[in-house]
Design a protein around this motif. Structure first.
Motif, PDB file in Angstrom:
ATOM      1  N   ALA A 383     -27.278  12.549 -52.984  1.00 52.87           N
ATOM      2  CA  ALA A 383     -27.272  11.432 -52.234  1.00 52.87           C
ATOM      3  C   ALA A 383     -26.267  10.672 -52.441  1.00 52.87           C
ATOM      4  CB  ALA A 383     -28.508  11.023 -52.099  1.00 52.87           C
ATOM      5  N   PHE A 384     -25.396  10.235 -51.441  1.00 55.46           N
ATOM      6  CA  PHE A 384     -24.519   9.050 -51.604  1.00 55.46           C
ATOM      7  C   PHE A 384     -24.831   7.878 -51.059  1.00 55.46           C
ATOM      8  CE2 PHE A 384     -22.074  12.967 -51.468  1.00 55.46           C
ATOM      9  CZ  PHE A 384     -21.219  12.907 -52.578  1.00 55.46           C
ATOM     10  N   VAL A 385     -25.004   6.568 -51.915  1.00 56.46           N
ATOM     11  CA  VAL A 385     -25.399   5.374 -51.641  1.00 56.46           C
ATOM     12  C   VAL A 385     -24.306   4.314 -51.948  1.00 56.46           C
ATOM     13  CG1 VAL A 385     -27.887   6.003 -51.606  1.00 56.46           C
ATOM     14  CG2 VAL A 385     -26.695   4.833 -53.629  1.00 56.46           C
ATOM     15  N   GLY A 386     -24.478   3.254 -51.246  1.00 60.25           N
ATOM     16  CA  GLY A 386     -23.331   2.254 -51.587  1.00 60.25           C
ATOM     17  C   GLY A 386     -23.090   1.146 -50.333  1.00 60.25           C
ATOM     18  N   ARG A 387     -22.514   0.029 -50.720  1.00 63.61           N
ATOM     19  CA  ARG A 387     -22.167  -0.807 -49.704  1.00 63.61           C
ATOM     20  C   ARG A 387     -21.354  -0.102 -48.566  1.00 63.61           C
ATOM     21  NH1 ARG A 387     -21.019  -3.813 -54.131  1.00 63.61           N
ATOM     22  NH2 ARG A 387     -22.290  -5.314 -54.926  1.00 63.61           N
ATOM     23  N   SER A 388     -21.337  -0.603 -47.297  1.00 56.95           N
ATOM     24  CA  SER A 388     -20.471   0.091 -46.285  1.00 56.95           C
ATOM     25  C   SER A 388     -19.086  -0.368 -46.617  1.00 56.95           C
ATOM     26  CB  SER A 388     -20.440  -1.067 -44.990  1.00 56.95           C
ATOM     27  OG  SER A 388     -21.931  -0.946 -44.670  1.00 56.95           O
ATOM     28  N   GLY A 389     -18.224   0.787 -46.428  1.00 53.66           N
ATOM     29  CA  GLY A 389     -16.699   0.814 -46.747  1.00 53.66           C
ATOM     30  C   GLY A 389     -16.485   1.288 -48.261  1.00 53.66           C
ATOM     31  N   SER A 390     -17.434   1.871 -48.735  1.00 55.83           N
ATOM     32  CA  SER A 390     -17.519   2.291 -50.128  1.00 55.83           C
ATOM     33  C   SER A 390     -16.843   3.812 -50.164  1.00 55.83           C
ATOM     34  CB  SER A 390     -18.968   2.201 -50.832  1.00 55.83           C
ATOM     35  OG  SER A 390     -19.670   3.078 -50.155  1.00 55.83           O
ATOM     36  N   GLY A 391     -16.818   4.300 -49.152  1.00 56.63           N
ATOM     37  CA  GLY A 391     -16.019   5.982 -49.006  1.00 56.63           C
ATOM     38  C   GLY A 391     -17.141   6.732 -49.005  1.00 56.63           C
ATOM     39  N   LYS A 392     -18.565   6.477 -48.512  1.00 55.85           N
ATOM     40  CA  LYS A 392     -19.248   7.823 -48.661  1.00 55.85           C
ATOM     41  C   LYS A 392     -18.996   8.858 -47.197  1.00 55.85           C
ATOM     42  CE  LYS A 392     -22.687   4.836 -47.621  1.00 55.85           C
ATOM     43  NZ  LYS A 392     -22.049   3.647 -47.657  1.00 55.85           N
ATOM     44  N   THR A 393     -18.770   8.309 -46.266  1.00 61.19           N
ATOM     45  CA  THR A 393     -18.542   9.080 -45.142  1.00 61.19           C
ATOM     46  C   THR A 393     -17.409   9.823 -45.372  1.00 61.19           C
ATOM     47  OG1 THR A 393     -19.935   7.715 -43.828  1.00 61.19           O
ATOM     48  CG2 THR A 393     -18.302   9.334 -42.695  1.00 61.19           C
ATOM     49  N   THR A 394     -16.160   9.104 -45.748  1.00 60.18           N
ATOM     50  CA  THR A 394     -14.963   9.662 -46.039  1.00 60.18           C
ATOM     51  C   THR A 394     -15.237  11.016 -46.860  1.00 60.18           C
ATOM     52  OG1 THR A 394     -13.747   7.680 -45.638  1.00 60.18           O
ATOM     53  CG2 THR A 394     -12.556   9.452 -46.881  1.00 60.18           C
ATOM     54  N   LEU A 395     -16.099  10.882 -47.939  1.00 61.50           N
ATOM     55  CA  LEU A 395     -16.077  11.823 -48.851  1.00 61.50           C
ATOM     56  C   LEU A 395     -16.741  13.035 -48.318  1.00 61.50           C
ATOM     57  CD1 LEU A 395     -15.642  12.120 -52.095  1.00 61.50           C
ATOM     58  CD2 LEU A 395     -18.084  11.387 -52.129  1.00 61.50           C
ATOM     59  N   VAL A 396     -17.769  12.855 -47.695  1.00 58.44           N
ATOM     60  CA  VAL A 396     -18.351  14.100 -46.821  1.00 58.44           C
ATOM     61  C   VAL A 396     -17.675  14.626 -46.045  1.00 58.44           C
ATOM     62  CG1 VAL A 396     -20.878  13.131 -47.728  1.00 58.44           C
ATOM     63  CG2 VAL A 396     -20.131  12.848 -45.384  1.00 58.44           C
ATOM     64  N   ASN A 397     -16.751  13.953 -45.331  1.00 57.40           N
ATOM     65  CA  ASN A 397     -15.811  14.564 -44.250  1.00 57.40           C
ATOM     66  C   ASN A 397     -14.931  15.168 -44.718  1.00 57.40           C
ATOM     67  OD1 ASN A 397     -17.210  13.474 -41.793  1.00 57.40           O
ATOM     68  ND2 ASN A 397     -15.966  11.633 -41.945  1.00 57.40           N
ATOM     69  N   MET A 398     -14.765  15.466 -46.088  1.00 56.64           N
ATOM     70  CA  MET A 398     -13.812  16.222 -46.807  1.00 56.64           C
ATOM     71  C   MET A 398     -14.319  17.708 -46.901  1.00 56.64           C
ATOM     72  SD  MET A 398     -12.130  13.990 -49.757  1.00 56.64           S
ATOM     73  CE  MET A 398     -11.275  12.326 -49.569  1.00 56.64           C
ATOM     74  N   LEU A 399     -15.645  17.739 -46.913  1.00 54.04           N
ATOM     75  CA  LEU A 399     -16.161  19.085 -47.149  1.00 54.04           C
ATOM     76  C   LEU A 399     -15.887  20.124 -45.732  1.00 54.04           C
ATOM     77  CD1 LEU A 399     -19.609  17.853 -48.482  1.00 54.04           C
ATOM     78  CD2 LEU A 399     -17.863  19.005 -49.709  1.00 54.04           C
ATOM     79  N   PRO A 400     -15.989  19.691 -44.666  1.00 54.52           N
ATOM     80  CA  PRO A 400     -15.708  20.593 -43.466  1.00 54.52           C
ATOM     81  C   PRO A 400     -14.217  20.293 -43.219  1.00 54.52           C
ATOM     82  CG  PRO A 400     -16.884  18.622 -42.389  1.00 54.52           C
ATOM     83  CD  PRO A 400     -17.033  18.536 -44.132  1.00 54.52           C
ATOM     84  N   ARG A 401     -13.653  19.677 -44.014  1.00 59.49           N
ATOM     85  CA  ARG A 401     -11.908  19.421 -43.829  1.00 59.49           C
ATOM     86  C   ARG A 401     -11.574  18.421 -42.518  1.00 59.49           C
ATOM     87  NH1 ARG A 401      -8.202  24.301 -44.865  1.00 59.49           N
ATOM     88  NH2 ARG A 401      -6.813  22.623 -44.601  1.00 59.49           N
ATOM     89  N   PHE A 402     -12.518  17.656 -42.321  1.00 58.87           N
ATOM     90  CA  PHE A 402     -12.127  16.706 -41.131  1.00 58.87           C
ATOM     91  C   PHE A 402     -11.076  15.843 -41.647  1.00 58.87           C
ATOM     92  CE2 PHE A 402     -16.714  17.362 -39.104  1.00 58.87           C
ATOM     93  CZ  PHE A 402     -16.154  18.460 -38.382  1.00 58.87           C
ATOM     94  N   VAL A 403     -11.240  15.556 -43.052  1.00 60.69           N
ATOM     95  CA  VAL A 403     -10.304  14.541 -43.742  1.00 60.69           C
ATOM     96  C   VAL A 403      -9.917  15.596 -44.828  1.00 60.69           C
ATOM     97  CG1 VAL A 403     -10.237  12.610 -45.210  1.00 60.69           C
ATOM     98  CG2 VAL A 403     -11.654  12.480 -43.141  1.00 60.69           C
ATOM     99  N   GLU A 404      -8.454  15.338 -45.078  1.00 62.38           N
ATOM    100  CA  GLU A 404      -7.917  16.030 -46.182  1.00 62.38           C
ATOM    101  C   GLU A 404      -7.470  14.878 -47.447  1.00 62.38           C
ATOM    102  OE1 GLU A 404      -7.211  19.147 -46.334  1.00 62.38           O
ATOM    103  OE2 GLU A 404      -7.403  19.987 -44.555  1.00 62.38           O
ATOM    104  N   PRO A 405      -7.838  15.300 -48.572  1.00 61.49           N
ATOM    105  CA  PRO A 405      -7.639  14.632 -49.734  1.00 61.49           C
ATOM    106  C   PRO A 405      -6.144  14.102 -49.768  1.00 61.49           C
ATOM    107  CG  PRO A 405      -8.791  16.182 -50.391  1.00 61.49           C
ATOM    108  CD  PRO A 405      -8.420  16.430 -49.042  1.00 61.49           C
ATOM    109  N   THR A 406      -5.880  12.810 -50.161  1.00 64.76           N
ATOM    110  CA  THR A 406      -4.385  12.253 -50.255  1.00 64.76           C
ATOM    111  C   THR A 406      -3.889  12.971 -51.524  1.00 64.76           C
ATOM    112  OG1 THR A 406      -5.071  10.302 -49.273  1.00 64.76           O
ATOM    113  CG2 THR A 406      -2.814  10.431 -50.395  1.00 64.76           C
ATOM    114  N   SER A 407      -4.901  12.950 -52.406  1.00 61.54           N
ATOM    115  CA  SER A 407      -4.431  13.788 -53.672  1.00 61.54           C
ATOM    116  C   SER A 407      -5.483  14.223 -54.251  1.00 61.54           C
ATOM    117  CB  SER A 407      -3.677  12.893 -54.647  1.00 61.54           C
ATOM    118  OG  SER A 407      -4.474  11.883 -54.997  1.00 61.54           O
ATOM    119  N   GLY A 408      -5.369  15.148 -55.163  1.00 58.01           N
ATOM    120  CA  GLY A 408      -6.506  15.985 -55.897  1.00 58.01           C
ATOM    121  C   GLY A 408      -6.830  17.174 -55.274  1.00 58.01           C
TER     122      GLY A 408
END
Length: 593
Positions: A383-408
């Motif tokens: 589970a990911f928690v945190g304030r709004s804008g902390s990157g939670k949704t961006t992080l899980v969107n990398m799994l189905p490759r909706f978002v590609e990492p800038t690096s790493g």
């Protein structure tokens, strides 16, 4: 000098682009060359009748009225009827075949546009340019095909008429014809000048049309917000501004098109005046008969309309090229990267790893995700928690490759995600997001959407039962065959959320992504759905995002994100004991509840 060279380079580049677009467009038209050629031949036959009608004036006046040939009384009227019949038949046949070709090309263009649309990267849809996208399907594609055949038809037809009439003019009097030829170059230059102006205005017109579509779309989708905030005056002002701009561009186009023909005809009128003066001189010397002169003037009069249509076609050609550029821009748009060939298969031994992963939105000053490292074993509930804008949704969107990492790197079983076939990779994920989308179909179609195998109604009802929606569906008059409307318009937010959960349950993928999956549910429904999710999550890898901490208390690990970094990690109890950010969030949530 430099300014001139730059302008010349721009013009040369534009001409090269135009040439490429013409080739690409008419290559598609050429796929139906048999029908297209048949249509052109019919149009040519119809066009050939026009100079023949003019030539009839010579025998009619020189011999018919003088009674030299009695059979002209019935022959000339009969020839006129036959010529008009041929013109009518060939015009209808040619127009039909050209329309058939145009609609076939429109069919293929829209199909390719939609295929490209579905394969655009996710970030393209986040730009909010839906007005332009919709405009390409409704306006641009229609203009391309409407003008594609019309432009060629007009050019072929009117050029044929002009060539035929000029041949007739040369035959009747080559001296008078030379006078006309002197005036044609200035008429062509006038047409080219207005064509350039029309090109510029058409490009602006396409952009404004997209803005108009966007504003109307926002007026439809945001009508409740507009009404609640008394925003009708604001929206009307926005609409009026774009609407007036569109009117302004339309008038500029109308002025250019309207001025082109009169100017061209005025230039040609000089040649007509010169022809009449020369004909009077020749007639006085007996070198030109009345029949010759009337036939010549009749043929000359038939040039004006073809020339007018040829000059007008320049404006249509420019609109066609602007629309063609817009259409092929979508067709050629970069698609999601799916260069991988390996088949992704998640097993009980699988592991997902985030390795020094960072992400930064275009134009942002800092990373949303910063050098994040994380390993997740199969069957873990993270589970990911945190304030709004902390990157939670961006992080899980990398799994189905909706978002590609800038690096790493993002790895599954030690293999980079982009080495897997994209469809194969996504088949291992089921997603329930915060914003649920439903298609305008039946409940059964929405729940079983995308299933690779036939799904029975019993399986669909079982998924609905697990999502606490079975009793509601059974109470509907048409049950599973009930249509949900556009994006489930008549369903409540909680019902739409549970349909999405049922869809994920039915897919039964080994990895679950739950992004605020219970956010729209009341406490009672949340409890029932959470029990179903707890059963489903057993033995499956689950990534959860939730602001309501009660839904993630049983997660194996809770990761607290702040400014794109993992600052706390542990179980619910462990994090509460630490007294950090998670404990603060839990205290706030407890007060709210």
């Amino acid at each position: 000098m430099l300014k001139f060279l730059n302008k010349k380079q721009v013009n040369d580049g534009s001409q090269a682009v135009d040439r490429t677009l013409w080739i690409r467009l008419y290559r598609r038209v050429g796929e139906y060359w048999v029908y297209w050629l048949a249509g052109l031949i019919l149009i040519l036959l119809g066009s050939a009748t026009q100079p023949a009608m003019a030539y009839l004036m010579k025998p009619l006046l020189d011999e018919g009225f003088l009674g030299a040939k009695d059979y002209y009384v019935w022959m000339i009227p009969t020839v006129i009827i036959i010529l008009m019949l041929v013109r009518g038949i060939t015009t209808f046949g040619g127009s039909y075949l050209m329309a058939w070709v145009a609609n076939k090309v429109l069919l293929s263009l829209r199909r390719d546009m939609f295929k490209s649309l579905l394969l655009l990267p996710d970030n393209e849809f986040q730009k909010g340019d839906t007005g332009r996208l919709l405009n390409r399907f409704t306006v641009d594609a229609t203009q391309v095909t409407a003008y594609a055949t019309e432009v060629v038809t007009t050019i072929v037809k009117e050029t044929t008429i002009i060539i035929g009439v000029f041949g007739m003019l040369l035959y009747l009097s080559w001296k008078l014809t030379l006078i006309i030829l002197v005036v044609f170059p200035p008429a062509v230059l006038v047409g080219r000048y207005f064509a350039r102006r029309l090109r510029k205005v058409n490009r602006q017109n396409i952009d404004v049309n997209a803005d108009l579509t966007r504003i109307v779309k926002e007026g439809i989708e945001g009508q409740r917000v507009i009404k609640m905030h008394d925003g009708d005056a604001i929206e009307t002002a926005r609409f009026d501004k774009v609407n007036n701009t569109l009117r302004h561009h339309a008038m500029r186009m109308a002025i250019a098109e309207a001025a082109m023909s009169p100017l061209t005809q005025w230039i040609i009128s000089f040649s007509v005046a010169a022809v009449i003066a020369s004909a009077l001189v020749q007639g006085s010397k007996g070198t030109l008969t009345v029949g010759d002169f009337i036939a010549f003037i009749s043929a000359l009069g038939q040039i004006f309309d073809p020339v007018k249509r040829l000059t007008n076609v320049a404006g249509k050609a420019q609109r066609m090229m602007m629309a063609t550029e817009s259409v092929f821009k979508l067709i050629d748009a970069p698609q999601e990267s799916s260069s991988g060939s390996k088949k992704a298969k998640v097993t009980s031994e699988s592991q997902i790893e985030f390795k020094e992963v960072s992400f930064r939105f275009p134009g942002a000053e800092q990373d949303t995700i910063q050098s994040l490292n994380l390993k997740v074993k199969a069957g873990e509930a993270i589970a990911f928690v945190g304030r709004s804008g902390s990157g939670k949704t961006t992080l899980v969107n990398m799994l189905p490759r909706f978002v590609e990492p800038t690096s790493g790197q993002l790895l599954l079983d030690g293999v980079l995600f982009n080495e897997y076939d994209l469809k194969s990779l996504r088949s291992n994920f089921a997603l329930v997001g915060q914003h649920v989308f439903l298609f305008d179909g039946t409940l059964a179609e929405n729940i079983a959407y995308g299933s690779s195998v036939d799904v029975s109604r019993e399986q669909i009802m079982a998924a609905l039962d697990a999502a606490n929606l079975k009793s509601f569906v059974e109470s509907l008059p048409n049950g599973l065959d009930t249509r949900v409307g556009e994006n489930g318009a008549w369903l409540s937010g909680g019902q739409r959320q549970r349909i999405a959960i049922a869809r994920a349950l039915l897919k039964n993928a080994p990895i679950l992504i739950l992004d605020e999956a219970t956010s729209a549910l009341d406490n009672e429904s949340e409890k029932l759905v959470q029990e179903s999710l707890d059963v489903l999550m057993k033995g499956r890898t689950t990534f959860m995002i939730a602001h309501r901490l009660s839904t993630i208390q049983n997660a194996d690990r809770i990761l607290v994100l702040d400014e794109g970094k993992i600052i706390e990690e542990g179980t619910h109890e462990q994090l509460l004991q630490k007294g950090g950010l998670y404990a603060s969030l839990a205290l706030i949530a407890q007060k709210v509840e």
